[in-house]
Design a protein around this motif. Structure first.
Motif, PDB file in Angstrom:
ATOM      1  N   LEU A 162      10.228   0.418   1.737  1.00 28.42           N
ATOM      2  CA  LEU A 162       8.858   0.897   1.706  1.00 28.42           C
ATOM      3  C   LEU A 162       8.142   0.527   3.003  1.00 28.42           C
ATOM      4  N   ASN A 168       9.844   7.491  -2.009  1.00 24.80           N
ATOM      5  CA  ASN A 168      10.627   7.139  -3.195  1.00 24.80           C
ATOM      6  C   ASN A 168      11.960   7.874  -3.243  1.00 24.80           C
ATOM      7  N   MET A 186       8.830   0.030  -8.214  1.00 24.35           N
ATOM      8  CA  MET A 186       7.542  -0.010  -7.536  1.00 24.35           C
ATOM      9  C   MET A 186       6.469  -0.601  -8.440  1.00 24.35           C
ATOM     10  N   ASN A 197      -1.546  -0.473  -4.803  1.00 21.86           N
ATOM     11  CA  ASN A 197      -0.882   0.719  -4.293  1.00 21.86           C
ATOM     12  C   ASN A 197       0.150   0.328  -3.233  1.00 21.86           C
ATOM     13  N   ARG A 198       0.899   1.331  -2.763  1.00 26.41           N
ATOM     14  CA  ARG A 198       1.976   1.100  -1.798  1.00 26.41           C
ATOM     15  C   ARG A 198       1.448   0.504  -0.495  1.00 26.41           C
ATOM     16  N   VAL A 219       2.161   4.242   5.732  1.00 28.70           N
ATOM     17  CA  VAL A 219       2.730   4.429   4.402  1.00 28.70           C
ATOM     18  C   VAL A 219       2.100   5.670   3.781  1.00 28.70           C
ATOM     19  N   GLU A 221       1.222   7.658   0.552  1.00 26.63           N
ATOM     20  CA  GLU A 221       1.052   7.393  -0.875  1.00 26.63           C
ATOM     21  C   GLU A 221       1.735   8.477  -1.701  1.00 26.63           C
TER      22      GLU A 221
END
Length: 223
Positions: A162, A168, A186, A197-198, A219, A221
């Protein structure tokens, strides 16, 4: 005796092998060139005496690999090997649980001294850092290190992928699992890291960078 040498650079890994072999001719030497292969070697081996760990192994970021290994194998001495010679980085490695630090510019004699010292139960640092003031980790760095220690090996691999900017479906492909499995990982990662969140998860992991000012990749989302 059993030693694991974890470094993605074959020439330096060979230098470490020769140093260890000269000190302990009968020792069993196990090699790893990625964080994933290191985890496999650690899970498969028993009665290990020492891990020589490169901080820049593929599959980890900054001190994250060291933190995760120390959490899962607390009785295994770890000597960090790195091209970074900043005394503050060396002291932070010790604060995160390393028993020694070998700069990659060290002579074979210095490497031998470090290995012998750590096996005797000492903490070994090069002279440039040994006399410096003890490093106190920032509270947020201590907090995220404690949270990363709680991740399973698979969750750790997902977090590092990540941080590298993978989606994903890309992580699922690399790990040969379903996207549903990655989404489940996750969910667990976000809960353990206290992230919503990521992006927050990646920002948290970035606190264990060697240089806290280093930027992480963007990143994207996902639902």
């Amino acid at each position: 005796m059993k030693f694991i040498i974890a470094d993605d650079h074959p020439l330096f890994r060979d230098a470490l092998k020769r140093t260890v072999a000269s000190l302990f001719p009968m020792a069993q030497l196990i090699e790893a060139d990625t964080t994933a292969s290191l985890q496999q070697r650690l899970e498969a081996a028993d009665d290990l005496d020492l891990l020589l760990l490169d901080l820049h192994m593929p599959g980890s970021s900054g001190f994250s690999g060291l933190v995760h290994v120390r959490a899962r194998y607390p009785s295994l001495p770890v000597i960090v090997v790195s091209g970074n010679e900043e005394p503050s980085v060396m002291r932070r490695a010790i604060a995160h649980g390393a028993s020694g630090y070998i700069p990659k510019s060290s002579s074979l004699e210095e490497m031998a001294q470090a290995i012998a010292g750590v096996l005797d139960g000492d903490v070994w640092l090069p002279a440039s850092a040994a006399g410096s003031q003890q490093t106190q980790l920032a509270p947020d760095e201590v907090d995220i290190a404690e949270r990363i220690r709680d991740l399973t090996p698979q969750q750790f691999r997902v977090l590092m992928m990540l941080a590298d900017g993978l989606l994903n479906k890309q992580i699922a492909y690399e790990l040969n699992v379903s996207e549903a499995t990655i989404k489940a990982h996750m969910t667990a990662i976000l809960r353990k890291l206290g992230a919503s969140n990521r992006t927050q998860a990646v920002v948290a992991a970035a606190r264990l960078q060697l240089d806290p000012s280093m930027r992480m990749v963007e990143v994207i989302e996902e639902d």
